[in-house]
Design a protein around this motif. Structure first.
Motif, PDB file in Angstrom:
ATOM      1  N   VAL A 122       0.854  -1.189   0.000  1.00 31.87           N
ATOM      2  CA  VAL A 122       0.000   0.000   0.000  1.00 31.87           C
ATOM      3  C   VAL A 122       0.890   1.239   0.000  1.00 31.87           C
ATOM      4  O   VAL A 122       2.030   1.202   0.470  1.00 31.87           O
ATOM      5  CB  VAL A 122      -0.971   0.059   1.206  1.00 31.87           C
ATOM      6  CG1 VAL A 122      -1.992  -1.056   1.146  1.00 31.87           C
ATOM      7  CG2 VAL A 122      -0.217   0.018   2.518  1.00 31.87           C
ATOM      8  N   VAL A 123       0.358   2.311  -0.546  1.00 30.09           N
ATOM      9  CA  VAL A 123       1.075   3.586  -0.546  1.00 30.09           C
ATOM     10  C   VAL A 123       0.471   4.499   0.507  1.00 30.09           C
ATOM     11  O   VAL A 123      -0.672   4.312   0.925  1.00 30.09           O
ATOM     12  CB  VAL A 123       1.013   4.276  -1.938  1.00 30.09           C
ATOM     13  CG1 VAL A 123       1.697   3.426  -2.995  1.00 30.09           C
ATOM     14  CG2 VAL A 123      -0.409   4.600  -2.339  1.00 30.09           C
ATOM     15  N   ASP A 124       1.269   5.493   0.938  1.00 28.10           N
ATOM     16  CA  ASP A 124       0.779   6.531   1.835  1.00 28.10           C
ATOM     17  C   ASP A 124       1.492   7.830   1.461  1.00 28.10           C
ATOM     18  O   ASP A 124       2.256   7.859   0.490  1.00 28.10           O
ATOM     19  CB  ASP A 124       0.999   6.147   3.302  1.00 28.10           C
ATOM     20  CG  ASP A 124       2.459   5.917   3.659  1.00 28.10           C
ATOM     21  OD1 ASP A 124       3.360   6.526   3.027  1.00 28.10           O
ATOM     22  OD2 ASP A 124       2.718   5.126   4.581  1.00 28.10           O
ATOM     23  N   ASP A 125       1.254   8.888   2.194  1.00 34.15           N
ATOM     24  CA  ASP A 125       1.830  10.193   1.863  1.00 34.15           C
ATOM     25  C   ASP A 125       3.356  10.170   1.762  1.00 34.15           C
ATOM     26  O   ASP A 125       3.945  10.964   1.041  1.00 34.15           O
ATOM     27  CB  ASP A 125       1.429  11.250   2.900  1.00 34.15           C
ATOM     28  CG  ASP A 125       0.037  11.807   2.668  1.00 34.15           C
ATOM     29  OD1 ASP A 125      -0.563  11.525   1.612  1.00 34.15           O
ATOM     30  OD2 ASP A 125      -0.446  12.542   3.554  1.00 34.15           O
ATOM     31  N   GLY A 126       3.994   9.256   2.471  1.00 31.43           N
ATOM     32  CA  GLY A 126       5.444   9.196   2.472  1.00 31.43           C
ATOM     33  C   GLY A 126       6.050   8.292   1.410  1.00 31.43           C
ATOM     34  O   GLY A 126       7.269   8.247   1.246  1.00 31.43           O
ATOM     35  N   THR A 127       5.221   7.566   0.666  1.00 29.72           N
ATOM     36  CA  THR A 127       5.730   6.690  -0.389  1.00 29.72           C
ATOM     37  C   THR A 127       6.470   7.526  -1.429  1.00 29.72           C
ATOM     38  O   THR A 127       5.933   8.512  -1.938  1.00 29.72           O
ATOM     39  CB  THR A 127       4.575   5.914  -1.061  1.00 29.72           C
ATOM     40  OG1 THR A 127       3.898   5.140  -0.065  1.00 29.72           O
ATOM     41  CG2 THR A 127       5.086   5.008  -2.161  1.00 29.72           C
ATOM     42  N   MET A 128       7.696   7.130  -1.731  1.00 30.62           N
ATOM     43  CA  MET A 128       8.526   7.902  -2.657  1.00 30.62           C
ATOM     44  C   MET A 128       8.186   7.560  -4.107  1.00 30.62           C
ATOM     45  O   MET A 128       8.074   6.389  -4.474  1.00 30.62           O
ATOM     46  CB  MET A 128      10.007   7.664  -2.375  1.00 30.62           C
ATOM     47  CG  MET A 128      10.427   8.124  -0.978  1.00 30.62           C
ATOM     48  SD  MET A 128      10.017   9.867  -0.613  1.00 30.62           S
ATOM     49  CE  MET A 128      11.187  10.689  -1.679  1.00 30.62           C
ATOM     50  N   LEU A 129       8.022   8.616  -4.879  1.00 27.04           N
ATOM     51  CA  LEU A 129       7.662   8.508  -6.293  1.00 27.04           C
ATOM     52  C   LEU A 129       8.809   8.980  -7.170  1.00 27.04           C
ATOM     53  O   LEU A 129       9.629   9.798  -6.757  1.00 27.04           O
ATOM     54  CB  LEU A 129       6.452   9.387  -6.597  1.00 27.04           C
ATOM     55  CG  LEU A 129       5.219   9.219  -5.722  1.00 27.04           C
ATOM     56  CD1 LEU A 129       4.155  10.222  -6.146  1.00 27.04           C
ATOM     57  CD2 LEU A 129       4.695   7.792  -5.806  1.00 27.04           C
ATOM     58  N   VAL A 130       8.818   8.508  -8.405  1.00 26.91           N
ATOM     59  CA  VAL A 130       9.724   9.005  -9.433  1.00 26.91           C
ATOM     60  C   VAL A 130       8.845   9.636 -10.506  1.00 26.91           C
ATOM     61  O   VAL A 130       8.038   8.957 -11.136  1.00 26.91           O
ATOM     62  CB  VAL A 130      10.586   7.879 -10.043  1.00 26.91           C
ATOM     63  CG1 VAL A 130      11.471   8.430 -11.160  1.00 26.91           C
ATOM     64  CG2 VAL A 130      11.419   7.193  -8.969  1.00 26.91           C
ATOM     65  N   VAL A 131       8.984  10.946 -10.667  1.00 31.04           N
ATOM     66  CA  VAL A 131       8.213  11.682 -11.666  1.00 31.04           C
ATOM     67  C   VAL A 131       9.131  11.975 -12.837  1.00 31.04           C
ATOM     68  O   VAL A 131      10.187  12.583 -12.671  1.00 31.04           O
ATOM     69  CB  VAL A 131       7.652  13.004 -11.084  1.00 31.04           C
ATOM     70  CG1 VAL A 131       6.933  13.796 -12.159  1.00 31.04           C
ATOM     71  CG2 VAL A 131       6.734  12.704  -9.908  1.00 31.04           C
ATOM     72  N   GLU A 132       8.725  11.495 -14.011  1.00 27.94           N
ATOM     73  CA  GLU A 132       9.482  11.750 -15.230  1.00 27.94           C
ATOM     74  C   GLU A 132       8.663  12.666 -16.128  1.00 27.94           C
ATOM     75  O   GLU A 132       7.505  12.386 -16.400  1.00 27.94           O
ATOM     76  CB  GLU A 132       9.752  10.449 -15.984  1.00 27.94           C
ATOM     77  CG  GLU A 132      10.602   9.460 -15.249  1.00 27.94           C
ATOM     78  CD  GLU A 132      10.745   8.164 -16.014  1.00 27.94           C
ATOM     79  OE1 GLU A 132      11.295   8.178 -17.135  1.00 27.94           O
ATOM     80  OE2 GLU A 132      10.266   7.132 -15.497  1.00 27.94           O
ATOM     81  N   ARG A 133       9.285  13.736 -16.571  1.00 26.29           N
ATOM     82  CA  ARG A 133       8.689  14.595 -17.593  1.00 26.29           C
ATOM     83  C   ARG A 133       9.434  14.303 -18.881  1.00 26.29           C
ATOM     84  O   ARG A 133      10.639  14.032 -18.868  1.00 26.29           O
ATOM     85  CB  ARG A 133       8.796  16.056 -17.199  1.00 26.29           C
ATOM     86  CG  ARG A 133       7.958  16.354 -15.967  1.00 26.29           C
ATOM     87  CD  ARG A 133       7.924  17.828 -15.621  1.00 26.29           C
ATOM     88  NE  ARG A 133       7.177  18.025 -14.395  1.00 26.29           N
ATOM     89  CZ  ARG A 133       5.847  17.973 -14.303  1.00 26.29           C
ATOM     90  NH1 ARG A 133       5.112  17.787 -15.373  1.00 26.29           N
ATOM     91  NH2 ARG A 133       5.252  18.140 -13.142  1.00 26.29           N
ATOM     92  N   PHE A 134       8.714  14.343 -19.984  1.00 26.55           N
ATOM     93  CA  PHE A 134       9.319  13.927 -21.248  1.00 26.55           C
ATOM     94  C   PHE A 134       8.649  14.634 -22.422  1.00 26.55           C
ATOM     95  O   PHE A 134       7.606  15.275 -22.268  1.00 26.55           O
ATOM     96  CB  PHE A 134       9.190  12.407 -21.420  1.00 26.55           C
ATOM     97  CG  PHE A 134       7.774  11.915 -21.295  1.00 26.55           C
ATOM     98  CD1 PHE A 134       6.906  11.924 -22.380  1.00 26.55           C
ATOM     99  CD2 PHE A 134       7.290  11.476 -20.075  1.00 26.55           C
ATOM    100  CE1 PHE A 134       5.597  11.491 -22.257  1.00 26.55           C
ATOM    101  CE2 PHE A 134       5.976  11.041 -19.934  1.00 26.55           C
ATOM    102  CZ  PHE A 134       5.128  11.049 -21.036  1.00 26.55           C
ATOM    103  N   ARG A 135       9.280  14.491 -23.570  1.00 25.18           N
ATOM    104  CA  ARG A 135       8.703  15.001 -24.815  1.00 25.18           C
ATOM    105  C   ARG A 135       8.950  13.971 -25.900  1.00 25.18           C
ATOM    106  O   ARG A 135       9.935  13.219 -25.850  1.00 25.18           O
ATOM    107  CB  ARG A 135       9.311  16.346 -25.187  1.00 25.18           C
ATOM    108  CG  ARG A 135      10.776  16.290 -25.544  1.00 25.18           C
ATOM    109  CD  ARG A 135      11.371  17.677 -25.789  1.00 25.18           C
ATOM    110  NE  ARG A 135      12.754  17.572 -26.210  1.00 25.18           N
ATOM    111  CZ  ARG A 135      13.174  17.595 -27.470  1.00 25.18           C
ATOM    112  NH1 ARG A 135      12.294  17.741 -28.461  1.00 25.18           N
ATOM    113  NH2 ARG A 135      14.442  17.481 -27.773  1.00 25.18           N
TER     114      ARG A 135
END
Length: 145
Positions: A122-135
């Motif tokens: 399960v995820v919660d507010d502290g779960t670390m994400l990887v956000v990738e922006r791309f074109r």
């Protein structure tokens, strides 16, 4: 460029209807960001992508349909996801709450829990994400056999 076959695959979701929608959103220019779990990279012992890196966008049939270039990579806790990210994901989210609900449904799904090897993940507010922006830098003609 040495050709698309030399590129690392850029995979969105799992093969099927969701991946098809996400790939279409990338190709239309609506989707310019994607969010994954840091734990996925850790489990697969995979390095995080870097700005300037190019990858081949893969459709549900395993075909390379475009070349995408990473423009930004950020690691942040789920609780810091913002409206800009929700909008840039190109899935029609109008609020962070809607974005989060859809992503939690995906991350808590059977396929993801199986991929992570954790049936109770399960995820919660502290779960670390990887956000990738791309074109998209090139659209590829699918190989038709």
């Amino acid at each position: 460029m040495t050709g698309p076959h030399a590129l690392k695959p850029f995979l969105l979701a799992f093969p099927g209807p969701l991946r098809d929608r996400l790939v279409a959103a990338v190709l239309s220019g609506e989707k310019t960001a994607t969010t994954g779990l840091l734990v996925e990279y850790e489990i697969e012992k995979e390095e995080l992508p870097e700005a300037g890196e190019r990858s081949a966008l893969i459709d549900s049939d395993g075909r390379e349909v475009a070349v995408v270039e990473i423009t930004e990579v950020r690691v942040l806790p789920l609780g810091e996801a913002d409206l800009r990210l929700a909008l840039d994901e190109g899935e029609g989210f109008l609020s962070v709450a809607d974005w989060r609900e859809a992503h939690e449904r995906f991350w808590h799904g059977e396929e993801m829990r199986e991929a992570l090897g954790d049936p109770g993940f399960v995820v919660d507010d502290g779960t670390m994400l990887v956000v990738e922006r791309f074109r998209v830098v090139e659209t590829l003609s699918p190989d038709v056999s």
